[in-house]
Design an enzyme around this catalytic site. Structure first.
Site, mmCIF file in Angstrom:
data_model
loop_
_atom_site.group_PDB
_atom_site.id
_atom_site.type_symbol
_atom_site.label_atom_id
_atom_site.label_comp_id
_atom_site.label_asym_id
_atom_site.label_seq_id
_atom_site.Cartn_x
_atom_site.Cartn_y
_atom_site.Cartn_z
ATOM 1 N N SER A 155 0.798 -1.121 -0.013
ATOM 2 C CA SER A 155 0.155 0.052 -0.038
ATOM 3 C C SER A 155 0.893 1.174 0.031
ATOM 4 O O SER A 155 1.872 1.322 0.706
ATOM 5 C CB SER A 155 -0.970 0.077 1.191
ATOM 6 N N TYR A 375 -4.378 -8.453 4.090
ATOM 7 C CA TYR A 375 -3.673 -9.298 3.473
ATOM 8 C C TYR A 375 -2.779 -10.062 4.726
ATOM 9 O O TYR A 375 -2.911 -10.004 5.915
ATOM 10 C CB TYR A 375 -2.202 -8.589 2.961
HETATM 11 P P1 FAD Z 1 7.372 -14.496 1.598
HETATM 12 O O1 FAD Z 1 8.799 -14.555 1.327
HETATM 13 O O2 FAD Z 1 6.555 -14.292 0.017
HETATM 14 O O3 FAD Z 1 6.593 -15.270 2.546
HETATM 15 C C1 FAD Z 1 5.427 -15.425 2.436
HETATM 16 C C2 FAD Z 1 5.088 -16.522 2.786
HETATM 17 O O4 FAD Z 1 5.455 -17.198 3.721
HETATM 18 C C3 FAD Z 1 3.463 -16.991 2.860
HETATM 19 O O5 FAD Z 1 2.862 -16.923 1.772
HETATM 20 C C4 FAD Z 1 3.500 -18.177 3.827
HETATM 21 O O6 FAD Z 1 3.488 -19.210 2.951
HETATM 22 C C5 FAD Z 1 4.520 -18.159 4.347
HETATM 23 N N1 FAD Z 1 4.520 -17.704 5.799
HETATM 24 C C6 FAD Z 1 4.074 -16.572 6.424
HETATM 25 N N2 FAD Z 1 4.179 -16.488 7.611
HETATM 26 C C7 FAD Z 1 4.233 -17.651 8.086
HETATM 27 C C8 FAD Z 1 4.066 -18.408 9.204
HETATM 28 N N3 FAD Z 1 3.892 -17.497 10.178
HETATM 29 N N4 FAD Z 1 4.306 -19.683 9.464
HETATM 30 C C9 FAD Z 1 4.605 -20.481 8.312
HETATM 31 N N5 FAD Z 1 4.418 -19.841 7.067
HETATM 32 C C10 FAD Z 1 4.402 -18.526 7.147
HETATM 33 N N6 FAD Z 1 3.038 -5.542 3.713
HETATM 34 C C11 FAD Z 1 3.347 -4.451 4.312
HETATM 35 O O7 FAD Z 1 4.363 -4.736 4.940
HETATM 36 N N7 FAD Z 1 3.169 -3.119 4.315
HETATM 37 C C12 FAD Z 1 1.972 -2.936 3.098
HETATM 38 O O8 FAD Z 1 1.801 -1.831 3.239
HETATM 39 C C13 FAD Z 1 1.537 -3.906 2.566
HETATM 40 N N8 FAD Z 1 0.478 -3.690 1.927
HETATM 41 C C14 FAD Z 1 -0.194 -4.813 1.093
HETATM 42 C C15 FAD Z 1 -1.225 -4.487 0.180
HETATM 43 C C16 FAD Z 1 -1.759 -5.454 -0.535
HETATM 44 C C17 FAD Z 1 -2.886 -5.196 -1.574
HETATM 45 C C18 FAD Z 1 -1.447 -6.650 -0.460
HETATM 46 C C19 FAD Z 1 -1.926 -7.858 -1.008
HETATM 47 C C20 FAD Z 1 -0.426 -7.138 0.470
HETATM 48 C C21 FAD Z 1 0.199 -6.196 1.288
HETATM 49 N N9 FAD Z 1 1.479 -6.276 1.994
HETATM 50 C C22 FAD Z 1 1.988 -5.475 2.722
HETATM 51 C C23 FAD Z 1 1.964 -7.868 1.974
HETATM 52 C C24 FAD Z 1 3.191 -7.803 1.151
HETATM 53 O O9 FAD Z 1 2.830 -7.925 -0.076
HETATM 54 C C25 FAD Z 1 3.915 -9.083 1.409
HETATM 55 O O10 FAD Z 1 2.973 -10.332 1.373
HETATM 56 C C26 FAD Z 1 4.621 -9.179 2.701
HETATM 57 O O11 FAD Z 1 5.539 -8.348 2.546
HETATM 58 C C27 FAD Z 1 5.636 -10.596 2.696
HETATM 59 O O12 FAD Z 1 6.250 -10.814 1.630
HETATM 60 P P2 FAD Z 1 7.484 -11.611 1.610
HETATM 61 O O13 FAD Z 1 8.167 -11.780 0.158
HETATM 62 O O14 FAD Z 1 8.556 -10.725 2.515
HETATM 63 O O15 FAD Z 1 7.192 -13.055 2.182
#
Ligand code: FAD
Ligand code: A2P
Length: 375
Positions: A155, A375
């Site tokens: 966001s 999310y």
């Molecule tokens: P990834 O490496 O993609 O890991 C996520 C995956 O890890 C998950 O799909 C799940 O499989 C696994 N996982 C997560 N938690 C656990 C757990 N506790 N135990 C086991 N497995 C787990 N994020 C923000 O920080 N700020 C924002 O403003 C924001 N805005 C968003 C707006 C929208 C419309 C959406 C859809 C999401 C938003 N997000 C926001 C979330 C962001 O898009 C990411 O999903 C988030 O940062 C995690 O991504 P990553 O690549 O770090 O994690």
């Protein structure tokens, strides 16, 4: 022994049998073919009946709308055709330069939450956006299958004029995802990439996307905001648009309504943008209300962690007086897990006012007054 004449005579004697078998097959086939044609004839009206039924339902819906039109004027959900979307797509992202990345947390806070700003001025076409939209970030590197990482959405936390009011930056509020698995700490790919990037780094950006969280145009609208953690991001943009003096000079939007922010954070040290929010209260006491739920420092009436839904219940009467006003919009952003709790609280709060939340919520949604991005 057989004579040649006997063989010929025997063969000729089989001819009627062959003809009879052939005739039997032909008639059976014809009967089936006829039955199939008959069946299809009788099935067709059934199919028509289904179609008629569909139309009937649609008609009922349409007539409902017709009749309600005469009952009370309805707010029509705006289409926002002029809002920019997908100027940059994953195949051709914009490479923005990081111009700032700092922690939003105070001493003793849990985890890591950063405010990150990108320069957009060299984008061509220009990557413009409005408050309430999101952008995509494509983290550098490859996934376990050797493929480039997929984009993640964030966001937008700045107004269209950017934090420096020059209109050529975009800011995000990012929490690093961290969780434990089999005794190991797993870091989220994109959130860790973003929290670690340094000024000068190039980052692949897509978007903007989203029309769910846009602000209404009306200056006298009331804006109720329910946020947990980084769900504050779009709310920060709204509040800057409403109350930040230089931003107001730029946007010429003279907000005259009431803004009410319910904010959920685990600890006081985790409250985001707190100084700005306190300043807005001092400068706009009649237009801004700020209610906090600090889950690990405060308790709800049942002795559990204080969540925003508990605060919603405490303020049920005042909140529903606002919701009954057509000019009020409600925005929900942050943890997906809060949705059932908020629904439950709204149900109870509505009951206290003699209202039915399960009927009211779809109406608010249809009128474009109930906005959710979790999310
Ligand atoms: P990834 O490496 O993609 O890991 C996520 C995956 O890890 C998950 O799909 C799940 O499989 C696994 N996982 C997560 N938690 C656990 C757990 N506790 N135990 C086991 N497995 C787990 N994020 C923000 O920080 N700020 C924002 O403003 C924001 N805005 C968003 C707006 C929208 C419309 C959406 C859809 C999401 C938003 N997000 C926001 C979330 C962001 O898009 C990411 O999903 C988030 O940062 C995690 O991504 P990553 O690549 O770090 O994690
Ligand atoms: P807690 O983690 O103490 O249970 P952050 O993103 O900074 O962790 O903040 C999210 C806030 O939302 C925390 O206070 C968290 O509380 C709270 N929270 C967690 N689960 C829910 C839920 N189901 N409904 C509402 N708030 C929640």
């Amino acid at each position: 022994m057989y004579s040649q004449a006997k063989v010929i005579a025997g063969g000729l004697a089989h001819i009627p049998v062959v003809i009879a078998v052939f005739y039997f097959i032909l008639t059976t086939f014809n009967k089936r073919a006829l039955k199939f044609v008959e069946d299809s004839k009788t099935k067709k009206p059934e199919a028509k009946a289904v179609e008629t039924k569909k139309v009937a339902v649609l008609k009922t819906e349409a007539s409902k709308t017709e009749s309600s039109k005469t009952e009370a004027p309805k707010i029509v959900k705006k289409k926002h055709a002029d809002v920019p979307v997908n100027i940059y797509r994953p195949k051709t992202p914009y490479e923005g330069t990081v111009i700032g990345n700092y922690s939003l947390l105070k001493e003793g806070a849990i985890g890591r939450v950063n405010h990150i700003t990108f320069d957009l001025k060299d984008s061509d076409p220009f990557l413009n956006y409005v408050e309430g939209q999101s952008i995509g970030i494509m983290p550098a590197g490859e996934d376990a299958n050797g493929k480039p990482h997929k984009l993640r959405l964030y966001s937008i936390a700045s107004t269209r004029h950017g934090d420096d009011f020059n209109g050529n930056t975009v800011s995000l509020c990012v929490r690093q995802l961290q969780y434990e698995k089999d005794g190991e700490t797993i870091n989220g790919v994109c959130s860790t990439y973003l929290c670690d990037i340094k000024p000068g780094d190039k980052v692949k950006i897509t978007g903007p996307v989203g029309k769910e969280m846009l602000l209404p145009d009306e200056e006298d609208a009331n804006i109720v905001m329910l946020a947990t953690g980084t769900g504050i991001a779009p709310m920060r943009a709204y509040l800057r648009r409403m109350f930040e003096p230089t931003e107001k000079e730029k946007n010429k939007w003279n907000f005259k309504g009431k803004a009410w922010l319910f904010m959920g954070a685990p600890k006081s040290a985790n409250l985001l943008y707190e100084e700005d929010l306190q300043r807005y209260i001092v400068e706009n006491p009649d237009n801004f209300k700020y209610t906090k739920a600090i889950s690990r420092e405060q308790q709800n009436t049942k002795g559990g962690r204080m969540y925003i839904q508990d605060r919603v219940l405490e303020s049920a009467n005042e909140l529903f007086n606002m919701i009954e006003d057509e000019k009020t919009h409600i925005y929900l952003c942050g943890l997906k897990g809060m949705e059932p709790g908020i629904d439950e609280a709204m149900t109870k709060a509505a009951q206290e006012k003699g209202l039915n939340w399960s009927e009211l919520r779809p109406q608010l949604k249809k009128a474009g007054r109930w906005h959710v991005e979790t999310y």
